[in-house]
Structures are given as structure tokens and as C-alpha cells.
Write a protein that holds these residues in place. Structure first.
Motif, mmCIF file in Angstrom:
data_model
loop_
_atom_site.group_PDB
_atom_site.id
_atom_site.type_symbol
_atom_site.label_atom_id
_atom_site.label_comp_id
_atom_site.label_asym_id
_atom_site.label_seq_id
_atom_site.Cartn_x
_atom_site.Cartn_y
_atom_site.Cartn_z
ATOM 1 N N LYS A 1 -6.283 2.037 2.076
ATOM 2 C CA LYS A 1 -5.204 1.430 3.774
ATOM 3 C C LYS A 1 -3.841 1.597 3.125
ATOM 4 N N PHE A 2 -3.831 1.336 1.646
ATOM 5 C CA PHE A 2 -2.595 1.005 1.654
ATOM 6 C C PHE A 2 -1.702 1.913 1.230
ATOM 7 N N LEU B 1 1.374 3.321 3.510
ATOM 8 C CA LEU B 1 2.839 2.461 2.760
ATOM 9 C C LEU B 1 3.564 2.704 1.624
ATOM 10 N N LYS C 1 5.466 6.158 2.779
ATOM 11 C CA LYS C 1 6.576 5.737 3.134
ATOM 12 C C LYS C 1 7.895 4.887 1.790
ATOM 13 N N ASN C 2 7.180 4.379 1.194
ATOM 14 C CA ASN C 2 8.029 3.456 0.179
ATOM 15 C C ASN C 2 8.764 4.527 -1.100
ATOM 16 N N ARG D 1 11.135 6.581 0.519
ATOM 17 C CA ARG D 1 12.733 6.281 1.394
ATOM 18 C C ARG D 1 13.906 6.129 0.565
ATOM 19 N N ARG E 1 12.272 -9.079 -2.013
ATOM 20 C CA ARG E 1 12.625 -9.717 -0.708
ATOM 21 C C ARG E 1 11.289 -9.208 0.063
ATOM 22 N N GLU E 2 11.078 -7.816 0.064
ATOM 23 C CA GLU E 2 10.294 -7.342 0.808
ATOM 24 C C GLU E 2 8.763 -7.502 -0.267
ATOM 25 N N VAL F 1 8.151 -11.074 0.725
ATOM 26 C CA VAL F 1 7.224 -10.719 2.201
ATOM 27 C C VAL F 1 5.533 -10.315 2.338
ATOM 28 N N LEU F 2 5.714 -9.216 1.656
ATOM 29 C CA LEU F 2 4.653 -8.522 1.704
ATOM 30 C C LEU F 2 3.407 -9.780 1.262
ATOM 31 N N GLN G 1 -2.626 -6.923 -5.629
ATOM 32 C CA GLN G 1 -2.592 -6.062 -4.836
ATOM 33 C C GLN G 1 -0.977 -5.672 -5.282
#
Ligand SMILES: Nc1ncnc2c1ncn2[C@@H]1O[C@H](COP(=O)(O)OP(=O)(O)OP(=O)(O)O)[C@@H](O)[C@H]1O
Ligand SMILES: [Mg+2]
Lengths: 382, 240
Positions: A2-3, A6, A9-10, A13, A283-284, A287-288, A297
């Protein structure tokens, strides 16, 4: 899984950084594939060299120091020698673009007895070769390089000897080791050079009557020429091939050592790239975790990203090596390892290496990311 | 749910600076009842964020007991706390903290990746949450393509999407202009009234605090009962 989006995309970037990092892994994998392929190729050559009763007599210090042709008669008188040949290596050019070609001049009549391979020439081709003094046999790779077919007249321009050899192609050399070589008559080379320049012999392949006779024959031949201007060294064919291969092996060992250093350097490059990328995202990461991602994870996300990055480099490197080695018939220049193809095993090794690089490079940044504490990382400002 | 959503008893929190203990929260006792809308005010550095972070399970108290949504946070392990966060709190940050590589919809979907939901279901819920914050027309926009107010509304949708009982917001309007701030505050108001969310907001802004039904003041790590204001008109009149 599922990840995965993500993760992807990371990774994408910073496209240029990702591309450069992946390319460095690709270089690494390319080196490994080349090494594994080369090693496998050399092993095959040595295995191909069967245990026939062949002795090779060559210059004592190097097989590149030619011996006088007159030695052949003396060698033939040594009891136990049943047949002999005399091989002169030729480096020349051919074709419109003066491409380098390697080949040999030899005595056709005894070639089948003393040649390095048993089924190297189809019998019909060999008959045609023996009959015509200007005949040439060509390995399939060389024939393909120049688009030559049986019946063609081909011209080899000598580079050490200033001669032009116009030959008629009568057949193929099918042994893998000779796939990019040609063979012509010694007498034809002598004729082309004229009476004043006798072509030296790089080695005399000899057939010996029995295995037991080999050590005695070797001793007698080398004693015959001891203390002369051109001393000889005789050895069973297998040993001869091994010494050729060991030359290549020394080169390989150096390349291997350099390759190892390169791999280490690239692990550091990828580690650094991942560490920077994780640091930028401190920071991200927080947030995760704030959203409920566990430390484990987050660790997997970063590690997965590093592995994906490294393995995309691995696939790239594998593809490039395949394209280079498989399509064009990579040419290592003169020497027996003239041509080789990429082994699937080598590609698998390359991918495994890139996986290893990914794990090695990703684990430190991943561990760092997993250990970030939310409240501290949230305060992190770029 | 019976009982308070947040139950804090004698909570202390101190940070370590070298070998010195720096007390930030001193003996805090505070309950937040279900469906309450509480504002936490106080000067900068008084420990408001620290208090909110404890309620969110981002960090553990140094001492005291803290039960949130029925769970004793002082006893939970790291992974337990993480899983608890995923289902029980929605957090809104001052600086939105959306992931720049994800679209609005993907950002809102992020917490749902931790739940056992199909792709289609995740998508559907994310879209519903974005509709709730009136951003149905910005599903595929990236954060840098949104205004600050819109980003904050996406962040609120993200906090809501897993339907947590408790919504925490740390200066949600601190970085917004008056108009966007007003929109965000109205949104919180609606969520409180229409969806019965329990909300705790940290704010410097008396206008923002005025939306709350109860205001609590923090001074140097201590809840000051004398500064506790119970009604919104008093907050406004107390504003400088
Ligand atoms: N991770 C940390 N390590 C050390 N000290 C910290 C840490 N987090 C907060 N502090 C200290 O705790 C005190 C309270 O910080 P906190 O962020 O809770 O204040 P605040 O009331 O939210 O302030 P502001 O209104 O400026 O956001 C400050 O003195 C701060 O320096
Ligand atoms: Mg704060």
C-alpha cells in the motif's frame, strides 16, 4: 505494498538526484557483470581445453617472443613427438574502417593433430583449406563483423608485417575461443613477406605419443635450446591455456580490487544521498509518525526507498551491460578472451549487488528516521 | 463514550538539557469532556504545545497519569501508542504539514493506509472528508498549488478522515490571514456542532478562543485557575 506509491513519489521528488544516484549504482553493476562474465568466459576456455596429448613450446620468457622456424625440425627429432605445427600470431586490420583483426599462420597439414580443438573445423571446410594455399578460415564473429561469406576474397593488412594478404574464405573456425580469429597457411605468409623476412613462430603445438612421455619430451626440448639466443619453455596445453588465462586473471584481480573500492564508494554515495533526503524530510517523518505510522513502518519506508533506488540503478546497469556485451560482441582486443557474451548469472549477480547496496546504504538513514522523536522532529526547520 | 475524553492527573513534563532537568509542565490536572470545545491559551513558551502533544500521544508525561479516549497513555509501548494515534486523535498543525509530494486527496488518504481498507474505500472516505472541508474541487491539487487556508482545510480533512473522537489543533490559524483564519475557525465550529467532535485548540488569538466553549490558561507550565475563563464574552473583553 500500500505504501509503494508513497515510496515512489518520495523517490521521484528529487529526480536529478535520484537519477544520478541510480546511475552510480548502474556503473557498479556494470563492472560486476563485466567481471563475472569475463571470469566465466575464462573458465569455459580452460574447460574446453581437453586433456589431449598436446605440448606447447614457446619462448621461455614470453609467448610473444618469436622462435626461429628452424626449431621445428629439431623438435620433431625428439623421440615421442609424433606431429608438430608452427603458429605465428598475426595482428592486422581488415575492412573499410581498418578494424583490428587477430589471426594465425599455421601448417595446415598437421593442424588437426596439433590444433587446440577437436571439432573446430568442419571436415569439408578443412579439406578446402588444405588444398588452397591462399585459403582463409574465419571465426563466425569475425565473419559477421565484416559481412564475409564463403567464397569471398578477403584482404588482411598486416600491422607488424607490412603485407597485404588476399585470401579466399573457404570455411569457418567453430571453436568458441577462435570465434573472432582467422587462420591462414604459413607458406602463404612466408611468400607474402619474401625471402628476407622469415616470420617468427610464437609457439609450436606438438602432439606427443603418450601421457607418460610428456614430461620427458618437455625436458628434452627445453634442454635442446637451453643457453641459445632463444630459449624455450614447453608445457602441456592445459598449462599453456592457464598461463594465458592467468595473465587475464591478474588483470581481473586488479579490476576486482578497484571494483570493490568503487562499490564501497558508491555505497557511501547512496547512503549520503538517502541521508540527505531523510534529513530534508525530518518534519515529514514526524508527521507520518504523528498520523500513526510506527517507527518500524517509517524504517521500512526509507529502506524500501533506498532499495528501490539502488535496484533501479541495478536494472539500468544490467540493461546497459547486456546491450554492450550481447549485441556487439565486446572486444577485449588481442588475446584469447576476444569475445564473450553476458551470462544470465552475471545479470542476477548484478541485481543482487544492487539490492545489497540498497540495504547497506538505506539502513543507516532508515534507522535514523525510525528513531526520530515526534516532538523534536516537529520542531525541525530546514 | 462515558467519562472524560482526556483525563490528566498531576501530569509533569520536563525536558533534559544536558544534565539539567527543565520542567515545562508542572502538576497539570485537566479533564476534557466528550463534545467539549476547549481553547488553551497562554504566553509563548508556557507549555501549550507540550500539553497538546501529550494528549496526542506524541510524547509521554514525566509523571502523573494521562488517559485519553479510554487508554492509559503512560503505559502504552511505542508501537501501541502509534496504532492508538492512528485511530483516536486527529492533529492539526500550525504549519499544515502536508506531504508536498502527495495531492490533497492522497494526503487525506494517508492515515487510512494504516487501516484495513480497500483502495476504493480509502478513496471514497478521503473524498468525503475533503467535501466536508469544501475542497471537492481541489482533490488533485498539490499543496504548493493551494492557498494557506486551503492547505489547512486539507490538513483538517486529514485529521478527520479516520473519524477520531478527539481533534487537537496547535495554533491552526497562526499562519493565516484573518479571512482564512475565520474560515478555518468556522469549520472547527461546524465539526464540533454537527459531528459532535471533542476539540482542543491551542491559540494566541482571542477571536479564535472566543469560538471555544471553555478557555484554559497556561502560565509557565501551570494551569492558572484564576485565569480560567468560562464564557466567551469574557475572553473577548480580556483581550488586549
Ligand atoms: N523537545 C524539547 N526539548 C527541550 N525543551 C523543549 C522541547 N520542547 C519544548 N521545550 C521547551 O518547553 C517550553 C514550552 O514549549 P512549548 O512549545 O510547549 O511552548 P508553547 O506554549 O507552545 O509556545 P508557543 O506559543 O511559542 O508555541 C519552552 O521553554 C521550550 O523551550
Ligand atoms: Mg506552541
Amino acid at each position: 505494498m500500500k505504501f509503494f506509491p508513497l515510496l515512489l513519489k518520495n523517490l521521484l521528488r528529487r529526480r536529478r538526484r535520484a537519477a544520478l544516484t541510480a546511475s552510480s549504482v548502474a556503473v557498479c553493476v556494470f563492472i560486476l557483470v563485466a567481471l563475472v562474465t569475463l571470469t566465466t568466459y575464462m573458465k569455459n576456455i580452460i574447460r574446453e581445453t581437453d586433456s589431449r596429448l598436446i605440448v606447447i613450446t614457446r619462448g621461455r620468457y614470453s609467448f610473444l617472443d618469436p622462435l626461429p622456424y628452424a626449431y621445428r625440425a629439431k623438435i620433431e627429432h625428439v623421440p615421442g613427438v609424433v606431429a608438430s605445427n608452427a603458429v605465428t600470431l598475426i595482428i592486422g586490420t581488415a575492412g573499410d574502417k581498418d578494424e583490428v583483426v587477430n589471426g594465425m599462420a599455421l601448417i595446415p597439414e598437421t593442424y588437426l593433430d596439433t590444433g587446440p580443438q577437436k571439432e573446430e573445423i568442419p571436415p569439408r571446410d578443412f579439406d578446402a583449406f588444405v588444398r588452397d594455399r591462399s585459403a582463409i578460415l574465419v571465426g563466425p564473429v569475425m565473419a559477421r563483423r565484416f559481412g564475409w561469406k564463403i567464397g569471398d576474397t578477403v584482404t588482411i593488412r598486416g600491422s607488424r608485417y607490412p603485407v597485404e594478404l588476399r585470401c579466399r574464405l573457404v570455411g569457418y573456425l567453430t571453436a568458441e575461443i577462435l570465434s573472432d580469429y582467422f587462420a591462414i597457411h604459413r607458406s602463404y605468409l612466408e611468400e607474402a613477406l619474401g625471402p628476407d623476412r622469415e616470420p617468427g613462430v610464437h609457439f609450436f603445438p606438438l602432439k606427443v605419443e603418450s601421457r607418460e612421455a610428456i614430461p620427458r619430451v618437455i625436458g628434452q626440448i627445453d634442454a635442446l635450446f637451453a643457453n641459445s639466443a632463444a630459449e624455450t619453455k614447453s608445457e602441456p596445453q592445459r598449462d599453456f591455456m592457464m598461463s594465458l588465462a592467468s595473465l587475464a586473471r591478474n588483470i581481473r584481480d586488479v579490476v576486482l580490487a578497484m571494483g570493490l573500492v568503487i562499490v564501497l564508494a558508491i555505497v557511501l554515495v547512496v547512503t549520503n544521498s538517502m541521508a540527505i533526503s531523510v534529513r530534508e524530510r525530518t518534519r515529514e517523518m514526524a508527521v507520518l509518525k504523528a498520523l500513526g505510522f510506527t517507527d518500524g513502518q517509517v524504517l521500512k519506508l526509507v529502506l524500501g526507498e533506498a532499495i528501490l533506488l539502488a535496484m533501479s540503478g541495478g536494472v539500468l546497469g544490467g540493461a546497459v551491460s547486456y546491450a554492450i556485451f550481447a549485441s556487439s560482441g565486446f572486444d577485449l582486443g588481442s588475446g584469447p578472451a576476444g569475445h564473450f557474451a553476458v551470462q544470465p548469472l552475471a545479470l542476477a549477480d548484478g541485481l543482487a549487488l544492487s539490492l545489497l547496496i540498497g540495504v547497506a546504504a538505506g539502513s543507516f538513514p532508515a534507522l535514523h528516521a525510525s528513531r526520530l522523536r515526534i516532538v523534536e522532529a516537529l520542531r525541525w526547520v530546514r | 463514550m462515558t467519562g472524560p475524553v482526556v483525563e490528566m492527573r498531576s501530569v509533569c513534563k520536563s525536558y533534559r538539557r544536558g544534565d539539567r532537568e527543565l520542567p515545562v509542565l508542572k502538576d497539570i490536572s485537566l479533564c476534557v469532556e466528550p463534545r467539549e470545545f476547549l481553547a488553551l491559551m497562554g504566553p509563548s513558551g508556557s507549555g501549550k504545545s507540550t500539553l497538546l502533544n501529550l494528549m496526542a500521544g506524541f510524547d509521554r508525561p514525566t509523571s502523573g497519569t494521562l488517559v485519553v479516549a479510554g487508554r492509559d497513555l503512560t503505559r502504552a509501548t511505542g508501537p501501541e501508542l502509534a496504532r492508538w494515534r492512528a485511530g483516536h486523535v486527529g492533529f492539526v498543525f500550525q504549519l499544515y504539514n502536508l506531504l508536498p509530494v502527495l495531492t490533497a486527496r492522497e494526503n487525506v488518504e494517508l492515515p487510512l493506509l494504516l487501516a484495513n481498507l480497500s483502495r476504493a474505500e480509502r478513496r471514497r472516505r478521503a473524498e468525503t472528508a475533503l467535501a466536508l472541508v469544501a475542497l471537492s474541487d481541489r482533490l488533485d491539487h498539490y499543496p504548493h498549488q493551494l492557498s494557506g487556508g486551503q492547505e489547512q482545510r486539507v490538513a483538517i480533512a486529514r485529521a478527520l478522515v479516520s473519524d477520531p473522537p478527539l481533534l487537537l489543533a496547535d495554533e491552526p490559524t497562526g499562519d493565516l490571514d484573518a479571512e482564512s483564519a475565520g474560515e478555518v475557525l468556522s469549520l472547527l465550529d461546524d465539526l464540533h456542532r454537527e459531528l459532535d467532535k471533542t476539540i482542543v485548540v491551542v491559540t494566541h488569538d482571542p477571536v479564535a478562543a472566543a469560538r471555544a466553549r471553555r478557555v484554559v490558561r497556561l502560565e509557565k507550565g501551570v494551569l492558572s485557575p484564576q485565569a480560567r475563563v468560562e464564557r466567551r464574552d469574557e475572553v473577548l473583553s480580556a483581550a488586549p
